[in-house]
Design an enzyme around this catalytic site. Structure first.
Site, mmCIF file in Angstrom:
data_model
loop_
_atom_site.group_PDB
_atom_site.id
_atom_site.type_symbol
_atom_site.label_atom_id
_atom_site.label_comp_id
_atom_site.label_asym_id
_atom_site.label_seq_id
_atom_site.Cartn_x
_atom_site.Cartn_y
_atom_site.Cartn_z
ATOM 1 N N ASP A 1 0.793 -1.231 0.000
ATOM 2 C CA ASP A 1 0.000 0.000 0.000
ATOM 3 C C ASP A 1 0.827 1.283 0.000
ATOM 4 O O ASP A 1 0.567 2.191 -0.777
ATOM 5 C CB ASP A 1 -0.949 -0.018 1.207
ATOM 6 C CG ASP A 1 -1.967 1.098 1.170
ATOM 7 O OD1 ASP A 1 -2.388 1.473 0.064
ATOM 8 O OD2 ASP A 1 -2.362 1.583 2.239
ATOM 9 N N CYS B 1 -17.376 -5.454 -14.786
ATOM 10 C CA CYS B 1 -18.306 -4.369 -14.443
ATOM 11 C C CYS B 1 -19.397 -4.174 -15.495
ATOM 12 O O CYS B 1 -20.506 -3.729 -15.169
ATOM 13 C CB CYS B 1 -17.541 -3.056 -14.256
ATOM 14 S SG CYS B 1 -16.538 -2.987 -12.749
ATOM 15 N N GLN C 1 -9.163 11.847 6.124
ATOM 16 C CA GLN C 1 -7.787 11.685 6.589
ATOM 17 C C GLN C 1 -6.989 12.987 6.560
ATOM 18 O O GLN C 1 -5.843 13.023 7.012
ATOM 19 C CB GLN C 1 -7.066 10.641 5.732
ATOM 20 C CG GLN C 1 -7.715 9.270 5.777
ATOM 21 C CD GLN C 1 -7.066 8.287 4.831
ATOM 22 O OE1 GLN C 1 -5.864 8.040 4.903
ATOM 23 N NE2 GLN C 1 -7.856 7.718 3.927
#
Length: 384
Positions: free
Chosen positions: A134, A188, A220
């Site tokens: 990440d 999708c 955040q």
């Protein structure tokens, strides 16, 4: 050991190590992703949390000498909260996004990648490896997509057939030439539910996100939030799941697989008012093991204030008035002024007027006066 045998054994070991999906791809540059990132940068759509230059984020050769392959992993996390506590008048609750439930996934996935590294080095002692989760330079989603973990959905998440988009991603660059897996076909179709429901219109188009408008990003940030986003945040204190919960591919995906990610309902949906007077130490002791704590208590407290304003929670008046009167952080005083204006009672108005007579910071005065105008408008509407 030949790479075919090693790859087969790696797949088996990954399952034993609690890795839900593993895929392999080449270490070729991610040219299309580089073009997309450049467009994001030019449009001002980046969050600012990204690590590395465009080249470093898309060329594995700048991160490891002579790379041959990238191993991608995915670990599923739960989407349902058992025995979820319900907020009520006088005891309102906030919400941490699902990706922040349980133990910090960065730590869990790093441990799993470390196990893979040890497994490889035992069999190929000279192997070069570099793992990241990440916060590394590579775009996890691009790696996972090319390695066949899942397809890149219109909501900008990797969607897997087995676990939906509720998966954490990590990768390892290596100089071992593994056979690449085939990417998964996009699933999708013509569905646009995630684009249609995004509260702030952050999903510009399928697969393209303006992070500056994304609630997950906004929760955040530090400092004050633009007023247009405050109501949309609702009771979210960290992150946003809207574009995932609406996704048909996530229907029925509960993923109660890993004990480390089992959520504590009282932490996943914490009471809002106790958050307001937490010390740094108390916050760390309570929430420090969760990924949602990485920015510290300040954004969480600010979001809790906006949430109390959203609920027009009168029980919070004493604490909001104290923050407006005493808190050293101007943006917290401003947030409290906003919330008091939303609550709109005589007690709230009195607190605002007292604060107006003492406040020195212009940004806070602007919030106080806007709150007083809101209360005046509410009174006018009642009389009319």
């Amino acid at each position: 050991m030949d790479t075919v045998t090693l790859q087969r054994e790696l797949r088996a070991f990954a399952r034993e190590a609690g890795i839900d999906k593993i895929g392999f791809t080449t270490a070729d540059p991610f040219r299309e992703m580089k073009n997309r990132l450049r467009r994001q940068q030019e449009s001002g759509y980046q969050s600012g949390f990204e690590k590395g230059s465009l080249d470093e984020r898309t060329d594995p050769a700048l991160l490891l000498e002579q790379p041959e392959s990238i191993i991608a992993i995915a670990v599923a996390y739960p989407s349902k909260l058992d025995d979820a506590p319900k907020g009520k008048k006088g005891a309102r609750r906030g919400m941490f996004c699902r990706a922040s439930w349980g133990q910090d996934y960065h730590d869990v996935l790093r441990e799993k990648l470390a196990l893979l590294e040890a497994f490889i080095l035992e069999r190929v002692p000279g192997a070069r490896l570099r793992s990241m989760v990440d916060t590394g330079e590579l775009v996890d989603r691009a790696v996972a997509e090319r390695a066949g973990i899942g397809w890149s959905g219109k909501n900008c998440s990797i969607i897997t057939p087995e676990f939906g988009s509720y998966v954490y991603l990590g990768e390892m660059i290596t100089n071992i030439p593994f056979e690449p897996d085939e990417p998964i076909e996009d699933g999708c179709g013509d569905c646009t539910l995630c684009l249609d429901i995004c509260p702030t219109g952050a999903l510009i188009e399928g697969g393209r996100l303006n992070a500056q408008r994304c609630i997950a990003f906004l929760t955040q940030t530090k400092g004050s939030l633009p007023e247009e986003f405050r109501t949309e945040i609702g009771n979210r204190v960290y992150g946003c799941d809207t574009c995932q919960t609406i996704c048909p591919k996530n229907k029925g995906m509960h993923n109660r697989i890993h004990e480390a990610f089992r959520p504590d309902p009282e932490l996943a949906k914490p009471l809002l008012e106790p958050l307001l007077n937490m010390t740094n130490r108390e916050f760390k002791e309570t929430f420090g093991h969760m990924s949602g704590s990485w920015r510290g208590k300040n954004p969480i407290q600010r979001n809790a204030i906006y949430a109390l304003g959203h609920f027009r929670e009168q029980s919070a008046l004493p604490e909001l008035s104290r923050i407006l009167r005493e808190d050293v952080r101007p943006y917290m005083r401003g947030a409290s002024a906003y919330a008091l204006g939303k609550i709109g009672t005589e007690q709230a108005e009195t607190a605002l007027r007292h604060a107006e007579s003492r406040e020195k910071e212009e940004e806070v005065l602007i919030e106080i006066r806007a709150a007083l105008r809101r209360i005046a408008d509410q009174k006018k509407e009642v009389h009319e």
